[in-house]
Enzyme design. Structure first.
Site, PDB file in Angstrom:
ATOM      1  N   GLY A   1       1.509   3.399  -6.195  1.00  9.41           N
ATOM      2  CA  GLY A   1       0.702   2.815  -6.934  1.00  9.41           C
ATOM      3  C   GLY A   1      -1.001   2.723  -6.645  1.00  9.41           C
ATOM      4  O   GLY A   1      -1.354   3.520  -5.954  1.00  9.41           O
ATOM      5  N   ILE A   2      -1.643   1.729  -7.310  1.00 14.07           N
ATOM      6  CA  ILE A   2      -2.827   1.492  -6.825  1.00 14.07           C
ATOM      7  C   ILE A   2      -3.358   0.912  -5.327  1.00 14.07           C
ATOM      8  O   ILE A   2      -4.204   1.199  -4.625  1.00 14.07           O
ATOM      9  CB  ILE A   2      -3.606   0.403  -7.775  1.00 14.07           C
ATOM     10  CG1 ILE A   2      -3.027  -0.741  -7.805  1.00 14.07           C
ATOM     11  CG2 ILE A   2      -3.905   1.038  -9.077  1.00 14.07           C
ATOM     12  CD1 ILE A   2      -3.893  -1.862  -8.444  1.00 14.07           C
TER      13      ILE A   2
ATOM     14  N   ASP B   1       7.796  -8.253   4.298  1.00 11.47           N
ATOM     15  CA  ASP B   1       8.664  -8.666   3.002  1.00 11.47           C
ATOM     16  C   ASP B   1       7.855  -9.819   2.461  1.00 11.47           C
ATOM     17  O   ASP B   1       8.162 -10.979   2.994  1.00 11.47           O
ATOM     18  CB  ASP B   1      10.191  -9.153   3.139  1.00 11.47           C
ATOM     19  CG  ASP B   1      10.724  -9.354   2.033  1.00 11.47           C
ATOM     20  OD1 ASP B   1      10.185  -9.534   1.013  1.00 11.47           O
ATOM     21  OD2 ASP B   1      12.076  -9.097   2.086  1.00 11.47           O
ATOM     22  N   LEU B   2       7.099 -10.091   1.531  1.00 10.75           N
ATOM     23  CA  LEU B   2       6.150 -11.141   1.159  1.00 10.75           C
ATOM     24  C   LEU B   2       7.126 -12.280   0.218  1.00 10.75           C
ATOM     25  O   LEU B   2       6.844 -13.440   0.257  1.00 10.75           O
ATOM     26  CB  LEU B   2       5.227 -10.961   0.128  1.00 10.75           C
ATOM     27  CG  LEU B   2       4.206 -10.061   0.593  1.00 10.75           C
ATOM     28  CD1 LEU B   2       3.474  -9.177  -0.423  1.00 10.75           C
ATOM     29  CD2 LEU B   2       3.353 -11.091   1.419  1.00 10.75           C
TER      30      LEU B   2
ATOM     31  N   TYR C   1      12.316 -21.017 -17.901  1.00  7.53           N
ATOM     32  CA  TYR C   1      11.495 -19.758 -17.322  1.00  7.53           C
ATOM     33  C   TYR C   1      11.322 -18.706 -18.202  1.00  7.53           C
ATOM     34  O   TYR C   1      12.050 -18.182 -19.318  1.00  7.53           O
ATOM     35  CB  TYR C   1      12.270 -19.240 -16.355  1.00  7.53           C
ATOM     36  CG  TYR C   1      12.088 -17.779 -15.793  1.00  7.53           C
ATOM     37  CD1 TYR C   1      11.335 -17.889 -14.667  1.00  7.53           C
ATOM     38  CD2 TYR C   1      12.389 -16.724 -16.285  1.00  7.53           C
ATOM     39  CE1 TYR C   1      10.893 -16.756 -13.941  1.00  7.53           C
ATOM     40  CE2 TYR C   1      12.024 -15.454 -15.374  1.00  7.53           C
ATOM     41  CZ  TYR C   1      11.106 -15.621 -14.445  1.00  7.53           C
ATOM     42  OH  TYR C   1      10.694 -14.597 -13.773  1.00  7.53           O
TER      43      TYR C   1
ATOM     44  N   SER D   1      -4.918 -10.674 -12.417  1.00  6.20           N
ATOM     45  CA  SER D   1      -4.838  -9.864 -13.500  1.00  6.20           C
ATOM     46  C   SER D   1      -5.304 -10.609 -14.809  1.00  6.20           C
ATOM     47  O   SER D   1      -5.441 -11.803 -14.526  1.00  6.20           O
ATOM     48  CB  SER D   1      -3.154  -9.625 -13.715  1.00  6.20           C
ATOM     49  OG  SER D   1      -2.800  -8.977 -15.174  1.00  6.20           O
TER      50      SER D   1
ATOM     51  N   GLY E   1       0.825  -1.532   0.004  1.00  4.71           N
ATOM     52  CA  GLY E   1       0.101  -0.132  -0.003  1.00  4.71           C
ATOM     53  C   GLY E   1       0.838   1.177   0.077  1.00  4.71           C
ATOM     54  O   GLY E   1       0.198   2.510   0.247  1.00  4.71           O
TER      55      GLY E   1
END
Length: 323
Positions: free
Chosen positions: A45-46, A93-94, A197, A175, A42
């Site tokens: 950006g969006i 930190d994901l 990849y 998306s 958050g």
């Protein structure tokens, strides 16, 4: 059904909103003062626009961010526009299972309610790399980190929904790119292999995982009879820091597809709509585009694939040594 005509013209769909709607417009008149929300990513950006609008509607907003300096700036910008905003920042930190667990522990220790969880953060089209836990970076950030975070916070959301009688809502940012993935959908057998990849397909794979996760979570919550919904959304095509690995490509494409690109306020609209709007009450396991339900790909609608991903994700997390 939302079609390309509605996307280009901004014509509203059945919900009364469309691609031209902004986050403020779709939440106008909604009082969220009794809601606590966590939004990942958050700080820009969006995600930041989503946090700003939720705070504008009086929700207690917690921005979970990796870059705390950016998060501090985002908080200050929100407070400059809205002095009464209830907005906080916390480190997350994901890409790190350790960090996700630490965030959850720190949040739960505060004994706050949790009504809305918005899994917004992500990376896009990055060159091949692995997280500190050895997981392909886009899958680790966009799916696995959020999968673990959701599981760690789910019991708190159940408690909050039961105690307050207010429906909990979980929103995964997916998306339209979920349609462009690997041939098998998810590379279960060679997820972390550099061979084969593709930065674009790896992104699509992670966004497919977001929908499958929301759908399977929704199925489980319904089965349990819990007052929590889980949905996924496509925000639209927006030039944000998410595209830092492909700025030249995106600028080139924008010259020829300018009519489908959204502003940041428009890009945050679908997330805010699904998070707050009363017309979405009880709606779960759906995919939204331009604030309207939309049919995702065949892979994304495959319940067996969703169950397989759920089990795979759990095993992957369990294989990573705990702190």
């Amino acid at each position: 059904m939302v079609g390309i005509f509605s996307l280009v013209t901004g014509r509203p769909g059945p919900s009364g909103f469309g691609s031209a709607s902004t986050a403020e417009q779709v939440t106008e008149g909604i009082d969220a003062s009794n809601l606590t929300c966590i939004i990942t990513g958050g700080a820009s950006g969006i995600g930041m626009e989503t946090a700003r609008v939720l705070a504008l509607r009086k929700a207690h907003v917690i921005i979970a961010a990796r870059n705390m300096e950016s998060a501090k700036e985002a908080k200050q910008l929100i407070l400059q526009q809205n002095e009464s905003a209830r907005v906080e920042i916390m480190k997350l930190d994901l890409t790190s299972v350790k960090s996700v667990r630490s965030f959850a522990e720190n949040f739960l220790a505060r004994d706050l309610p949790l009504n809305i969880l918005i899994n917004n953060a992500g990376v896009m089209f990055c060159p091949y790399q692995r997280s500190e836990d050895g997981i392909e970076m886009q899958f680790a950030t966009n799916h696995l980190g959020h999968f673990l975070l959701t599981n760690l916070l789910l019991e708190k959301m159940k408690q909050s929904a039961k105690a307050s009688g207010i429906e909990g809502r979980i929103i995964n940012l997916s998306s339209i790119a979920h349609t462009y993935t690997y041939e098998e959908g998810i590379r279960f057998d060679n997820l972390n292999d550099e061979a084969g990849y593709s930065d674009k397909r790896a992104y699509g794979q992670s966004k497919l995982a977001n929908i499958l996760h929301a759908n399977e979570l929704s199925r489980r919550l319904k089965e349990e009879g819990v007052n929590i919904t889980a949905n996924s959304v496509h925000p639209g095509v927006i030039m944000t820091p998410l595209m830092r690995h492909s700025t030249l490509l995106m600028n080139f494409l924008k010259m020829f597809t300018f009519f489908i690109w959204k502003s940041v306020p428009q890009g945050a609209a679908t997330t805010c709509y699904v998070a707050l709007h009363p017309s979405v009450k009880g709606v779960s396991g759906k995919y939204f585009l331009d604030c309207n339900e939309f049919q995702p790909s065949a892979f994304a609608s495959n319940e067996l694939l969703g169950r397989k991903l759920w089990d795979f994700s759990n095993k992957l997390i369990n294989s990573i040594s705990k702190p």
